[in-house]
Write an enzyme that holds these catalytic residues in place. Structure first.
Site, PDB file in Angstrom:
ATOM      1  N   TRP A 153       0.811  -1.220   0.000  1.00 58.24           N
ATOM      2  CA  TRP A 153       0.000   0.000   0.000  1.00 58.24           C
ATOM      3  C   TRP A 153       0.843   1.267   0.000  1.00 58.24           C
ATOM      4  O   TRP A 153       0.330   2.347  -0.216  1.00 58.24           O
ATOM      5  CB  TRP A 153      -0.932   0.020   1.234  1.00 58.24           C
ATOM      6  CG  TRP A 153      -0.190  -0.305   2.494  1.00 58.24           C
ATOM      7  CD1 TRP A 153      -0.103  -1.532   3.096  1.00 58.24           C
ATOM      8  CD2 TRP A 153       0.631   0.567   3.278  1.00 58.24           C
ATOM      9  NE1 TRP A 153       0.717  -1.470   4.200  1.00 58.24           N
ATOM     10  CE2 TRP A 153       1.180  -0.180   4.344  1.00 58.24           C
ATOM     11  CE3 TRP A 153       0.961   1.935   3.191  1.00 58.24           C
ATOM     12  CZ2 TRP A 153       2.028   0.361   5.298  1.00 58.24           C
ATOM     13  CZ3 TRP A 153       1.817   2.474   4.145  1.00 58.24           C
ATOM     14  CH2 TRP A 153       2.339   1.694   5.180  1.00 58.24           C
ATOM     15  N   ASN A 154       2.142   1.180   0.295  1.00 63.72           N
ATOM     16  CA  ASN A 154       2.885   2.432   0.527  1.00 63.72           C
ATOM     17  C   ASN A 154       3.190   3.192  -0.766  1.00 63.72           C
ATOM     18  O   ASN A 154       3.271   4.413  -0.749  1.00 63.72           O
ATOM     19  CB  ASN A 154       4.133   2.188   1.391  1.00 63.72           C
ATOM     20  CG  ASN A 154       5.141   1.284   0.746  1.00 63.72           C
ATOM     21  OD1 ASN A 154       4.833   0.569  -0.203  1.00 63.72           O
ATOM     22  ND2 ASN A 154       6.354   1.302   1.254  1.00 63.72           N
ATOM     23  N   LYS A 177      -2.264  -8.527  -7.709  1.00 64.18           N
ATOM     24  CA  LYS A 177      -3.129  -8.351  -6.537  1.00 64.18           C
ATOM     25  C   LYS A 177      -2.575  -7.172  -5.735  1.00 64.18           C
ATOM     26  O   LYS A 177      -1.533  -7.271  -5.098  1.00 64.18           O
ATOM     27  CB  LYS A 177      -3.145  -9.600  -5.645  1.00 64.18           C
ATOM     28  CG  LYS A 177      -4.234  -9.488  -4.575  1.00 64.18           C
ATOM     29  CD  LYS A 177      -3.865 -10.093  -3.245  1.00 64.18           C
ATOM     30  CE  LYS A 177      -3.122  -9.189  -2.332  1.00 64.18           C
ATOM     31  NZ  LYS A 177      -3.843  -8.048  -1.760  1.00 64.18           N
ATOM     32  N   PRO A 178      -3.268  -6.020  -5.792  1.00 67.81           N
ATOM     33  CA  PRO A 178      -2.784  -4.868  -5.028  1.00 67.81           C
ATOM     34  C   PRO A 178      -3.117  -5.035  -3.548  1.00 67.81           C
ATOM     35  O   PRO A 178      -3.930  -5.894  -3.182  1.00 67.81           O
ATOM     36  CB  PRO A 178      -3.570  -3.700  -5.623  1.00 67.81           C
ATOM     37  CG  PRO A 178      -4.831  -4.312  -6.140  1.00 67.81           C
ATOM     38  CD  PRO A 178      -4.510  -5.738  -6.521  1.00 67.81           C
ATOM     39  N   ALA A 179      -2.521  -4.205  -2.701  1.00 66.22           N
ATOM     40  CA  ALA A 179      -2.851  -4.220  -1.270  1.00 66.22           C
ATOM     41  C   ALA A 179      -4.326  -3.887  -1.077  1.00 66.22           C
ATOM     42  O   ALA A 179      -4.881  -3.057  -1.807  1.00 66.22           O
ATOM     43  CB  ALA A 179      -1.987  -3.205  -0.537  1.00 66.22           C
ATOM     44  N   GLY A 230       6.721  -6.273  -0.353  1.00 65.36           N
ATOM     45  CA  GLY A 230       6.029  -6.197   0.929  1.00 65.36           C
ATOM     46  C   GLY A 230       6.970  -6.572   2.047  1.00 65.36           C
ATOM     47  O   GLY A 230       8.189  -6.432   1.919  1.00 65.36           O
ATOM     48  N   GLU A 252      10.961  -7.937  -3.202  1.00 63.47           N
ATOM     49  CA  GLU A 252      11.406  -6.608  -2.734  1.00 63.47           C
ATOM     50  C   GLU A 252      10.835  -6.465  -1.334  1.00 63.47           C
ATOM     51  O   GLU A 252       9.641  -6.207  -1.166  1.00 63.47           O
ATOM     52  CB  GLU A 252      10.863  -5.511  -3.660  1.00 63.47           C
ATOM     53  CG  GLU A 252      11.361  -5.582  -5.091  1.00 63.47           C
ATOM     54  CD  GLU A 252      12.777  -5.052  -5.251  1.00 63.47           C
ATOM     55  OE1 GLU A 252      13.325  -4.469  -4.292  1.00 63.47           O
ATOM     56  OE2 GLU A 252      13.355  -5.253  -6.336  1.00 63.47           O
ATOM     57  N   CYS A 286      10.157   1.756   2.092  1.00 63.15           N
ATOM     58  CA  CYS A 286      11.117   0.689   2.403  1.00 63.15           C
ATOM     59  C   CYS A 286      12.544   1.216   2.425  1.00 63.15           C
ATOM     60  O   CYS A 286      13.424   0.594   3.008  1.00 63.15           O
ATOM     61  CB  CYS A 286      10.990  -0.426   1.379  1.00 63.15           C
ATOM     62  SG  CYS A 286      11.171   0.159  -0.297  1.00 63.15           S
ATOM     63  N   GLU A 459      14.647  -4.330  -9.709  1.00 68.11           N
ATOM     64  CA  GLU A 459      13.588  -3.726 -10.534  1.00 68.11           C
ATOM     65  C   GLU A 459      14.120  -2.449 -11.170  1.00 68.11           C
ATOM     66  O   GLU A 459      14.885  -1.711 -10.545  1.00 68.11           O
ATOM     67  CB  GLU A 459      12.357  -3.435  -9.681  1.00 68.11           C
ATOM     68  CG  GLU A 459      11.677  -4.725  -9.250  1.00 68.11           C
ATOM     69  CD  GLU A 459      10.341  -4.551  -8.559  1.00 68.11           C
ATOM     70  OE1 GLU A 459       9.474  -5.409  -8.728  1.00 68.11           O
ATOM     71  OE2 GLU A 459      10.172  -3.563  -7.830  1.00 68.11           O
TER      72      GLU A 459
HETATM   73  P1  NAP Z   1       2.672  -6.924   3.677  1.00 64.94           P
HETATM   74  O1  NAP Z   1       1.827  -7.060   4.861  1.00 64.94           O
HETATM   75  O2  NAP Z   1       3.706  -7.945   3.424  1.00 64.94           O
HETATM   76  O3  NAP Z   1       1.660  -6.813   2.438  1.00 64.94           O
HETATM   77  C1  NAP Z   1       2.106  -6.659   1.122  1.00 64.94           C
HETATM   78  C2  NAP Z   1       1.162  -7.363   0.194  1.00 64.94           C
HETATM   79  O4  NAP Z   1       1.125  -8.736   0.533  1.00 64.94           O
HETATM   80  C3  NAP Z   1      -0.278  -6.867   0.262  1.00 64.94           C
HETATM   81  O5  NAP Z   1      -0.838  -6.925  -1.035  1.00 64.94           O
HETATM   82  C4  NAP Z   1      -0.937  -7.902   1.150  1.00 64.94           C
HETATM   83  O6  NAP Z   1      -2.311  -8.050   0.908  1.00 64.94           O
HETATM   84  C5  NAP Z   1      -0.214  -9.154   0.723  1.00 64.94           C
HETATM   85  N1  NAP Z   1      -0.256 -10.234   1.697  1.00 64.94           N
HETATM   86  C6  NAP Z   1      -0.354 -10.162   3.040  1.00 64.94           C
HETATM   87  N2  NAP Z   1      -0.370 -11.402   3.564  1.00 64.94           N
HETATM   88  C7  NAP Z   1      -0.281 -12.284   2.521  1.00 64.94           C
HETATM   89  C8  NAP Z   1      -0.248 -13.697   2.413  1.00 64.94           C
HETATM   90  N3  NAP Z   1      -0.291 -14.483   3.495  1.00 64.94           N
HETATM   91  N4  NAP Z   1      -0.157 -14.239   1.191  1.00 64.94           N
HETATM   92  C9  NAP Z   1      -0.111 -13.462   0.098  1.00 64.94           C
HETATM   93  N5  NAP Z   1      -0.135 -12.117   0.128  1.00 64.94           N
HETATM   94  C10 NAP Z   1      -0.214 -11.534   1.340  1.00 64.94           C
HETATM   95  O7  NAP Z   1       3.474  -5.552   3.662  1.00 64.94           O
HETATM   96  P2  NAP Z   1       2.899  -4.102   3.861  1.00 64.94           P
HETATM   97  O8  NAP Z   1       2.764  -3.873   5.309  1.00 64.94           O
HETATM   98  O9  NAP Z   1       1.724  -3.868   2.997  1.00 64.94           O
HETATM   99  O10 NAP Z   1       4.076  -3.229   3.242  1.00 64.94           O
HETATM  100  C11 NAP Z   1       5.111  -2.752   3.985  1.00 64.94           C
HETATM  101  C12 NAP Z   1       6.356  -3.594   3.791  1.00 64.94           C
HETATM  102  O11 NAP Z   1       6.720  -3.601   2.410  1.00 64.94           O
HETATM  103  C13 NAP Z   1       7.536  -3.000   4.508  1.00 64.94           C
HETATM  104  O12 NAP Z   1       8.279  -4.011   5.134  1.00 64.94           O
HETATM  105  C14 NAP Z   1       8.347  -2.357   3.383  1.00 64.94           C
HETATM  106  O13 NAP Z   1       9.704  -2.222   3.686  1.00 64.94           O
HETATM  107  C15 NAP Z   1       8.096  -3.300   2.264  1.00 64.94           C
HETATM  108  N6  NAP Z   1       8.356  -2.644   0.970  1.00 64.94           N
HETATM  109  C16 NAP Z   1       9.462  -3.014   0.268  1.00 64.94           C
HETATM  110  C17 NAP Z   1       9.759  -2.396  -0.933  1.00 64.94           C
HETATM  111  C18 NAP Z   1      10.981  -2.794  -1.696  1.00 64.94           C
HETATM  112  O14 NAP Z   1      11.080  -2.414  -2.863  1.00 64.94           O
HETATM  113  N7  NAP Z   1      11.910  -3.542  -1.128  1.00 64.94           N
HETATM  114  C19 NAP Z   1       8.915  -1.411  -1.435  1.00 64.94           C
HETATM  115  C20 NAP Z   1       7.796  -1.047  -0.699  1.00 64.94           C
HETATM  116  C21 NAP Z   1       7.530  -1.697   0.500  1.00 64.94           C
HETATM  117  P3  NAP Z   1      -3.441  -7.370   1.818  1.00 64.94           P
HETATM  118  O15 NAP Z   1      -3.200  -5.922   1.697  1.00 64.94           O
HETATM  119  O16 NAP Z   1      -4.687  -7.819   1.176  1.00 64.94           O
HETATM  120  O17 NAP Z   1      -3.220  -7.886   3.193  1.00 64.94           O
END
Ligand code: NAP
Length: 480
Positions: A153-154, A177-179, A230, A252, A286, A459
């Site tokens: 979502w960020n 599949k978006p957040a 994520g 990522e 991130c 990426e």
């Molecule tokens: P997240 O909880 O891991 O969620 C990311 C995505 O994964 C969402 O679409 C979420 O769907 C989905 N998801 C959650 N549980 C899942 C499961 N069991 N199986 C499949 N998909 C699942 O992360 P977030 O809190 O949204 O994002 C923040 C994190 O992303 C931070 O740690 C940040 O550092 C990282 N990030 C990394 C980068 C990079 O390029 N390295 C860039 C941006 C963010 P729902 O929304 O439907 O739950």
């Protein structure tokens, strides 16, 4: 602001060129005041399965579309994003909370990946390798096949285009599949993809239960690659789930970025660099500075200068042009930041500016704390909010050891005017990315990604398309 009146607004899923609604839905709300915006489909498992089968049919056509035609269509899509930049940004701010000026910037950034890969589409060169035997070694680069993406979502737009643009350029079809917090930016972008001429089934957006969709994507034999952005926790889970089908993965994941400010740094440049990397998107990126290490001779002056900047930040509705910091995405995010601040203060750090006490709703006041040490929670975990902890260090060796003392390895930042030190430190940091004398490193032309628990793959850049291509070695024997 009623975003449903905007021409790019859409709350149905895009599957095989059709807009699909469903009886069961997920609510989307505004993080500003938790008000209900709209509902999006909670697709059934059968609908997700069917979407994959349809995408596989589209895949057979798309991989044979000439690269210059794929390039032309992507360019149309880029143009449309830029034409609708303000409306897309408004949707993003309403569902995500970030200030409109940042959302406008994110749309341009997201579009830049489409522009970049529209150009790269024409450049997936193979190879001819000299051979000692009487044979010719050829390497073809071929589209890997149907891809799936799960995004956070960020950055509701850029995290999608960073995956979809190289996939399409390479000749792959993709299902995203978006957040669940931010599906409307994804669906608006998909609406423009249809207008741009991206054929049915080539780019699909599905919404629903993340656990179920994740299980289907990872287990499905027709999906050849999964790209996930994520948290490390979910990334590792998806990696384990993908093992039985041996899927190609791009991950990522989370970060814990250190900023190293040396005595030789230009102080104002370093302070601005920290502001840029720490407080963008209310600290929810991130690549956000998570730990700020400042060398002892400039420590107090640096803290004073940063304090002035942090005090000036304006909290508010992202749609207000004055706003620097919007609400955090949800209450859970606020609690984590509060926990990190409380832990630092309990263990002996001192508050410089900000409020440690609880606020209502999703608000979190930008907070600066000094005299932070490695045993505090904020040194170990990603805070993901507007909290800047300042550590003191004496030597280069000491700060390198502290910086690398983490499971993460995404972004890092260094402020120094010493050329030799910049080379030594850039080599010594165990990170996928190092910003020198800047807090802003993201660029479509650069390879974005992490090492250690921050992920796998890159990426953007000339390397980004390789994530969606397979090499095929063709041996032409007996040529003499
Ligand atoms: P997240 O909880 O891991 O969620 C990311 C995505 O994964 C969402 O679409 C979420 O769907 C989905 N998801 C959650 N549980 C899942 C499961 N069991 N199986 C499949 N998909 C699942 O992360 P977030 O809190 O949204 O994002 C923040 C994190 O992303 C931070 O740690 C940040 O550092 C990282 N990030 C990394 C980068 C990079 O390029 N390295 C860039 C941006 C963010 P729902 O929304 O439907 O739950």
């Amino acid at each position: 602001m009623d975003i449903s009146q905007l021409s790019v607004f859409e709350n149905r899923c895009l599957i095989n060129g059709k807009w699909v609604s469903s009886a069961e839905t997920l609510a989307v709300s505004n993080p500003l005041d938790q008000s209900h915006i709209t509902d999006v489909p909670l697709l059934s498992e059968d609908e997700i399965e069917q979407a994959i089968v349809d995408t596989d049919i589209a895949q057979k056509q798309w991989k044979n579309v000439a690269p210059n035609e794929r390039s032309r269509i992507l360019r149309n899509w880029f143009d449309l994003l830029m034409q609708h930049q303000d409306d897309l940004a408004t949707i993003m701010t309403v569902e995500q909370g970030k200030p409109l000026k940042e959302a406008i910037g994110e749309i341009a950034y997201a579009a830049s990946y489409i522009e970049w890969f529209s150009e790269e589409a024409k450049r997936s060169y193979g190879d001819i390798i000299p051979s000692a035997a009487s044979s010719e070694i050829l390497v073809f680069k071929e589209a890997i096949g149907v891809c799936a993406a799960i995004t956070p979502w960020n950055f509701p737009a850029a995290m999608i285009t960073r995956k979809v643009a190289p996939a399409l350029a390479a000749g792959c079809c993709i299902i995203v599949k978006p957040a669940s917090e931010t599906p409307l930016t994804a669906l608006a972008i998909a609406k423009l993809a249809v207008q741009a001429g991206i054929p049915s089934g080539v780019f699909n957006v599905v919404t629903g239960s993340s656990t179920k969709i994740g299980q289907i994507f990872t287990a499905h034999p027709l999906i050849k690659k999964l790209s996930f952005t994520g948290s490390t926790e979910i990334g590792a889970k998806l990696m384990a789930q993908s093992a039985p089908t041996v899927k190609k993965l791009s991950l990522e994941l989370g970060g814990n970025a250190p900023v190293l400010v040396f005595n030789s740094a230009q102080l104002d440049q370093a302070v601005q660099g920290v502001m840029d990397t720490k407080f963008r998107n209310a600290g929810q990126t991130c690549v956000c500075a998570n730990r700020i290490y400042v060398q002892s001779a400039i420590y107090e002056e640096f803290v004073e200068k940063l304090k002035v900047k942090v005090e000036a930040l304006k909290l508010g509705n992202g749609l207000d042009v004055e706003t620097d910091i919007g609400p955090l995405i949800n209450r859970k995010a606020v609690k984590k930041v509060e926990e990190h601040i409380a832990d630092a203060l309990d263990k002996g750090a001192s508050l410089v500016v900000g409020k440690a006490e609880n606020l209502e709703g999703n608000w979190c006041v930008p907070t600066l704390v000094k005299d932070v040490t490695q045993d505090m929670l904020c040194a170990k975990e990603e805070t993901f909010g507007p909290f800047a902890p300042i550590f003191k260090f004496e030597t280069e060796a000491e700060v390198l050891a502290m910086s690398n003392d983490t499971e993460f390895g995404l972004a890092s930042y260094v402020f120094t005017q010493d050329l030799n030190q910049f080379i030594r430190v850039a080599r010594g940091l165990e990170y996928g990315m190092v910003g020198i004398n800047t807090g802003l490193i993201s660029n479509a032309a650069a390879p974005f990604g992490g090492v250690k628990s921050s992920g796998i793959g890159r990426e953007g850049s000339k390397y980004g398309m390789d994530e969606y291509l397979e090499m095929k070695y063709v041996c032409l024997g007996n040529i003499n």
